[in-house]
Design a protein around this motif. Structure first.
Motif, mmCIF file in Angstrom:
data_model
loop_
_atom_site.group_PDB
_atom_site.id
_atom_site.type_symbol
_atom_site.label_atom_id
_atom_site.label_comp_id
_atom_site.label_asym_id
_atom_site.label_seq_id
_atom_site.Cartn_x
_atom_site.Cartn_y
_atom_site.Cartn_z
ATOM 1 N N LYS A 1 1.015 -1.068 -0.118
ATOM 2 C CA LYS A 1 0.219 0.139 0.063
ATOM 3 C C LYS A 1 0.915 1.292 -0.053
ATOM 4 O O LYS A 1 0.247 2.393 -0.422
ATOM 5 N N LEU A 2 2.177 1.238 0.437
ATOM 6 C CA LEU A 2 2.968 2.435 0.383
ATOM 7 C C LEU A 2 3.639 2.545 -0.775
ATOM 8 O O LEU A 2 4.470 3.396 -1.054
ATOM 9 N N CYS A 3 3.651 1.403 -1.712
ATOM 10 C CA CYS A 3 4.251 1.664 -3.103
ATOM 11 C C CYS A 3 3.370 1.670 -4.256
ATOM 12 O O CYS A 3 2.814 0.530 -4.704
ATOM 13 N N THR A 4 2.626 3.011 -4.277
ATOM 14 C CA THR A 4 1.826 3.104 -5.211
ATOM 15 C C THR A 4 2.103 3.704 -6.690
ATOM 16 O O THR A 4 1.334 3.706 -7.611
ATOM 17 N N GLY A 5 3.435 4.028 -6.960
ATOM 18 C CA GLY A 5 3.975 4.636 -7.894
ATOM 19 C C GLY A 5 3.346 6.026 -8.301
ATOM 20 O O GLY A 5 3.546 6.658 -9.324
ATOM 21 N N GLY A 6 2.907 6.703 -7.433
ATOM 22 C CA GLY A 6 2.252 8.095 -7.414
ATOM 23 C C GLY A 6 3.573 9.129 -7.386
ATOM 24 O O GLY A 6 4.610 8.728 -7.442
ATOM 25 N N ALA A 7 3.075 10.429 -7.595
ATOM 26 C CA ALA A 7 4.229 11.349 -7.688
ATOM 27 C C ALA A 7 5.175 11.191 -6.329
ATOM 28 O O ALA A 7 4.698 11.398 -5.244
ATOM 29 N N ARG A 8 6.344 11.313 -6.741
ATOM 30 C CA ARG A 8 7.504 11.333 -5.544
ATOM 31 C C ARG A 8 7.060 10.121 -4.595
ATOM 32 O O ARG A 8 7.490 10.206 -3.256
ATOM 33 N N GLY A 9 6.764 9.138 -5.154
ATOM 34 C CA GLY A 9 6.475 7.988 -4.424
ATOM 35 C C GLY A 9 7.206 6.927 -4.949
ATOM 36 O O GLY A 9 7.932 6.805 -5.815
ATOM 37 N N LEU A 10 7.186 5.571 -3.953
ATOM 38 C CA LEU A 10 7.811 4.279 -4.419
ATOM 39 C C LEU A 10 7.080 3.713 -5.513
ATOM 40 O O LEU A 10 5.860 3.649 -5.686
ATOM 41 N N GLU A 11 8.020 3.141 -6.341
ATOM 42 C CA GLU A 11 7.367 2.326 -7.544
ATOM 43 C C GLU A 11 6.419 1.063 -7.168
ATOM 44 O O GLU A 11 6.759 0.522 -5.912
ATOM 45 N N PRO A 12 5.525 0.517 -7.663
ATOM 46 C CA PRO A 12 4.698 -0.502 -7.176
ATOM 47 C C PRO A 12 5.634 -1.607 -7.138
ATOM 48 O O PRO A 12 6.685 -1.875 -7.773
ATOM 49 N N LEU A 13 5.107 -2.666 -6.318
ATOM 50 C CA LEU A 13 5.940 -3.591 -6.038
ATOM 51 C C LEU A 13 5.840 -4.735 -7.168
ATOM 52 O O LEU A 13 4.887 -4.891 -8.007
ATOM 53 N N SER A 14 7.127 -5.288 -7.750
ATOM 54 C CA SER A 14 7.101 -6.261 -8.892
ATOM 55 C C SER A 14 7.068 -7.660 -8.204
ATOM 56 O O SER A 14 7.014 -7.718 -6.949
ATOM 57 N N PRO A 15 6.862 -8.560 -9.144
ATOM 58 C CA PRO A 15 6.636 -10.124 -8.372
ATOM 59 C C PRO A 15 7.798 -10.369 -7.690
ATOM 60 O O PRO A 15 7.585 -11.202 -6.822
ATOM 61 N N GLN A 16 9.016 -9.986 -8.163
ATOM 62 C CA GLN A 16 10.206 -10.318 -7.321
ATOM 63 C C GLN A 16 10.487 -9.626 -5.970
ATOM 64 O O GLN A 16 10.611 -10.399 -5.042
ATOM 65 N N ASP A 17 9.658 -8.495 -5.788
ATOM 66 C CA ASP A 17 9.685 -7.796 -4.644
ATOM 67 C C ASP A 17 8.481 -8.643 -3.739
ATOM 68 O O ASP A 17 8.900 -8.734 -2.436
ATOM 69 N N TRP A 18 7.499 -9.062 -4.212
ATOM 70 C CA TRP A 18 6.529 -9.708 -3.311
ATOM 71 C C TRP A 18 7.088 -11.131 -3.040
ATOM 72 O O TRP A 18 6.722 -11.352 -1.888
ATOM 73 N N ALA A 19 7.818 -11.679 -3.960
ATOM 74 C CA ALA A 19 8.511 -12.999 -3.359
ATOM 75 C C ALA A 19 9.389 -12.721 -2.264
ATOM 76 O O ALA A 19 9.470 -13.235 -1.125
ATOM 77 N N LEU A 20 10.332 -11.432 -2.362
ATOM 78 C CA LEU A 20 11.121 -11.344 -1.136
ATOM 79 C C LEU A 20 10.476 -10.786 0.077
ATOM 80 O O LEU A 20 10.677 -11.319 1.218
ATOM 81 N N LEU A 21 9.323 -10.056 -0.044
ATOM 82 C CA LEU A 21 8.745 -9.556 1.208
ATOM 83 C C LEU A 21 8.149 -10.722 1.986
ATOM 84 O O LEU A 21 7.978 -10.974 3.103
#
Length: 437
Positions: free
Chosen positions: A94-114
């Motif tokens: 929910k913190l990775c929304t890809g909005g202005a000055r925000g974090l890029e959305p989670l990739s499948p690899q990011d989800w697997a890591l988390l």
């Protein structure tokens, strides 16, 4: 800023720090000043997260490597959210929304890591001692030589954030006056246990906004550094040199000890550092200080003033291993070759500075290092080269200058976070015998 904007800023800062040779605090300061839209609360939140990740870097990287993931600024942040804050993968998403000055959305690899990180702890029984202690693997034998069985406890203390220590400027008032001034601004300080001039605050804050600081009544200075200045035993009317004065913290303490009476020369090879000290000297009301820029440690000025000074303090350039609580990034920029160069430089500085000391005067050699080659072995080598100097036991000097029982065994001052709740400091106090050369 939004929460995700703050986190994106942390990633930017981690990337900046990774690509610059300058210390992290200088990089972060310049970065945040250049972005005026970042408010005070946002700066504090960004700084807290940034320094937390830097303090946990070895453990985070070890866990990422165990997960078969190459560490990167973004991955360190994601891992820190899960490992340090116990944030769930869904909450991170929910913190990775890809909005202005925000974090890029989670990739499948990011989800697997988390998913792999979820439920894990920052400590694991398989971690090597250097990972648990947050220091480079190659430096472990050198640290073990200094601390032996207490190494784990000392490195654990160095992982933690340092307290905010203040030194009362006796040119402007006493400790009771400083306590009252801070209390009037809502700051509850406590006297430090060793320094009679020290006050300790429970948390970091913007001291530049406080009247006691603006008026020069207090200066930021670790208690260990205060003790070193006191042990130099600079007195009113003496001639004193602060040979590696830097930004002037110990110069200010020496000027106060001398009650603005006598001659205090603050030397450094860096023009910019010396200029930065000017404002501090003016704010503190220190009027007996002359700043001198040296071309090198063997500047001709040293020869011309040989045998002229009662006290010469050499707070030498060093590895800074004793300051890792304040500078957690510095440990990862150290190299064995860098330390070898510093040891050689320290010897040259000592050999030159000692010429300034008059017979019966004192040379005080100090570092904020924990390493024996920069500390005891450096002092022993100097004494072997200069038979006209003798070592003065620190306990005797402590009793005469500070009073009470010295917390250190042996002839040297050696302070550490776990033992004394100060930065790591070393000092050797040496007296010159015979005639000047």
């Amino acid at each position: 800023m939004t929460p995700e904007g703050r986190l994106a800023t942390v990633v930017e800062l981690l990337e900046e720090i990774a690509h610059q040779a300058r210390p992290a605090d200088l990089v972060a300061g310049a970065f945040l000043r250049a972005r005026r839209y970042i408010g005070a609360k946002d700066r504090r939140a960004v700084s807290d997260r940034l320094w937390g990740i830097l303090r946990r870097r070895a453990r985070i990287d070890w866990i990422l490597t165990e997960c078969r993931v190459e560490p990167s600024p973004r991955r360190r942040l994601l891992a820190d959210l899960v490992l340090a804050d116990r944030t769930t993968p869904e909450e991170v998403g929910k913190l990775c929304t890809g909005g202005a000055r925000g974090l890029e959305p989670l990739s499948p690899q990011d989800w697997a890591l988390l998913q792999q990180l979820s439920g894990r702890d920052l400590f694991h029984h398989d971690m090597p001692a250097w990972v648990r202690g947050e220091y480079p693997e190659w430096i472990e034998p050198r640290l073990a030589q200094a601390f032996g069985e207490t190494l784990a406890a000392e490195m654990g203390a160095l992982r933690d954030e340092a307290p905010v220590d203040l030194r009362v400027n006796t040119l402007k008032g006493d400790r009771e006056a400083a306590l009252a001034a801070l209390a009037a601004e809502g700051l509850q300080a406590q006297p430090t246990p060793f320094s009679p001039l020290g006050l300790r605050l429970p948390a970091r804050l913007a001291l530049t906004a406080q009247g006691a600081f603006r008026d020069g009544l207090v200066e930021v200075q670790d208690e260990g550094s205060q003790l070193l200045a006191l042990l130099t035993d600079a007195r009113a009317g003496q001639a004193v040199v602060d040979f590696c004065a830097g930004a002037g913290g110990k110069t200010l303490a020496l000027a106060a000890a001398m009650q603005n009476k006598g001659r205090l020369i603050a030397c450094d090879v860096n023009q910019r550092r010396a200029e930065q000290a000017t404002l501090r000297l003016r704010r503190a009301g220190a009027h007996n200080v002359t700043r001198r820029i040296l071309e090198s440690e063997s500047d001709k000025w040293v020869k011309r003033h040989g045998g002229s000074f009662d006290r010469v303090l050499v707070d030498a350039p060093c590895s800074g291993t004793g300051t890792w609580r304040r500078n957690p990034d510095a440990k990862w920029r150290l190299t064995p070759e860098g330390i070898d160069h510093l040891v050689e430089l320290q010897g040259k500085i000592l050999d030159s500075a000692q010429r300034l000391v008059r017979p019966g005067g004192r040379l005080v050699y100090a570092t904020c290092s924990l390493l024996a080659e920069e500390d005891e072995r450096q002092a022993e080598a100097f004494l072997a080269r200069h038979e006209d100097y003798r070592l003065l036991p620190v306990g005797e000097i402590w009793a005469a200058t500070i009073g009470g029982e010295c917390p250190c065994d042996g002839p040297y001052l050696r302070l550490s976070p776990a033992s004394n709740n100060t930065d790591g400091f070393f000092a050797a106090i040496m007296e010159r015998q015979g005639s000047a050369v």
